[in-house]
Scaffold this active site. Structure first.
Site, PDB file in Angstrom:
ATOM      1  N   TYR A 291     -12.968  29.187 -56.704  1.00  0.00           N
ATOM      2  CA  TYR A 291     -14.001  28.303 -56.155  1.00  0.00           C
ATOM      3  C   TYR A 291     -13.745  28.030 -54.676  1.00  0.00           C
ATOM      4  O   TYR A 291     -14.638  28.186 -53.836  1.00  0.00           O
ATOM      5  CB  TYR A 291     -14.041  26.987 -56.932  1.00  0.00           C
TER       6      TYR A 291
ATOM      7  N   LYS B 219     -15.931  28.879 -51.055  1.00  0.00           N
ATOM      8  CA  LYS B 219     -16.387  27.863 -50.106  1.00  0.00           C
ATOM      9  C   LYS B 219     -15.718  28.033 -48.734  1.00  0.00           C
ATOM     10  O   LYS B 219     -16.351  27.787 -47.700  1.00  0.00           O
ATOM     11  CB  LYS B 219     -16.135  26.456 -50.665  1.00  0.00           C
TER      12      LYS B 219
END
Length: 273
Positions: free
Chosen positions: A146, A150
């Site tokens: 994740y 980002k």
């Protein structure tokens, strides 16, 4: 304030839906894109324009952009908001799951942007707003894939900003902190399925517990981000980055100034107690 033609991805829930409502109330024409049309009926009732889009399927993105250009002749604002969070140890997360995380959070965002950009260049104006996260500046255990997406969105957006500035196009990054959405609940069970019984089980259960408690007790409402996006949409010269929501600015400050080892100790002390 001029009324703008806006495309929002991930508009069926959370930040995307709340932002769509905010922009519609302000009088903007908002195309609300997500996989499920049923979850956007409320937006249609308040004059939103729901469109079925899966950002991992190029044909649905193309159809959406073509529809907007045919009906409106332009796209003034693209809010790339579609995304999800995948947690689990690096060792126990399949490469298939990891690739899908990138397909949605980075490549899906890039695909929509590529199709919108020619129309913005033609008009010599436009604003592209990308949802990153405080997780694009910091990191937490079991969130490698994740956070990788980002962090990638942050760097990708910076490069894009330099490329399109000569064409009068703004690129803005939104960095939400802890926001009360389905994000936490979607993370919780898959995290334990991946890492809750193996060598990382102690850490996995501690992280899952923290996510559950944070989502229930220490998160800002998605309206905080919606109002931040509205500010960027309405600004003649928007900021490059907006950090908003619970703990966003303190965490970014910690990561910037405390150094890796001290930051590691602080984060782990909050996870494993």
């Amino acid at each position: 304030m001029s009324k703008k033609i806006v495309l929002i991805t991930g508009a069926s829930s959370g930040i995307g839906k709340e932002t769509a409502k905010e922009l519609i109330r302000e009088g903007h024409t908002v195309y609300c894109a997500a996989r499920s049309l049923d979850k956007m009926k409320d937006l249609e009732q308040i004059s939103g324009h729901p469109v079925a889009v899966d950002v991992t399927k190029q044909e649905t993105i193309s159809a959406c952009v073509d529809k907007i250009i045919k009906e409106q002749g332009r796209i003034d604002v693209l809010f790339n908001n579609a995304g999800f969070g995948l947690y689990g140890s690096v060792e126990e997360t399949t490469m298939e799951d990891a690739r899908y995380q990138f397909e949605v959070n980075l490549f899906g965002l890039a695909s929509v942007t590529q199709l919108v950009l020619p129309h913005m260049r033609e008009k010599k104006s436009g604003t592209i707003i990308n949802t990153s996260s405080v997780g694009g500046k910091v990191y937490t255990p079991l969130g490698a894939w994740y956070h990788a997406t980002k962090h990638a969105v942050e760097g990708w957006s910076d490069c894009l900003r330099l490329e399109v500035k000569p064409f009068g196009i703004n690129v803005v990054v939104i960095e939400p902190g802890f926001i009360l959405t389905s994000f936490g609940s979607v993370l919780y069970e898959p995290l334990l399925q991946r890492s809750g019984k193996g060598p990382y089980q102690k850490l996995a259960h501690a992280v899952a517990k923290g996510i559950k408690e944070q989502n229930a007790n220490t998160s800002s409402p998605p309206s905080v981000i919606a109002k931040t996006v509205l500010k960027a949409v309405n600004a003649a010269n928007p900021e490059i980055r907006y950090a908003a929501g619970k703990f966003a600015k303190p965490l970014i400050f910690m990561r910037k100034w405390l150094g890796d080892k001290l930051y590691d100790r602080i984060i782990m002390s909050q996870v494993v107690k």
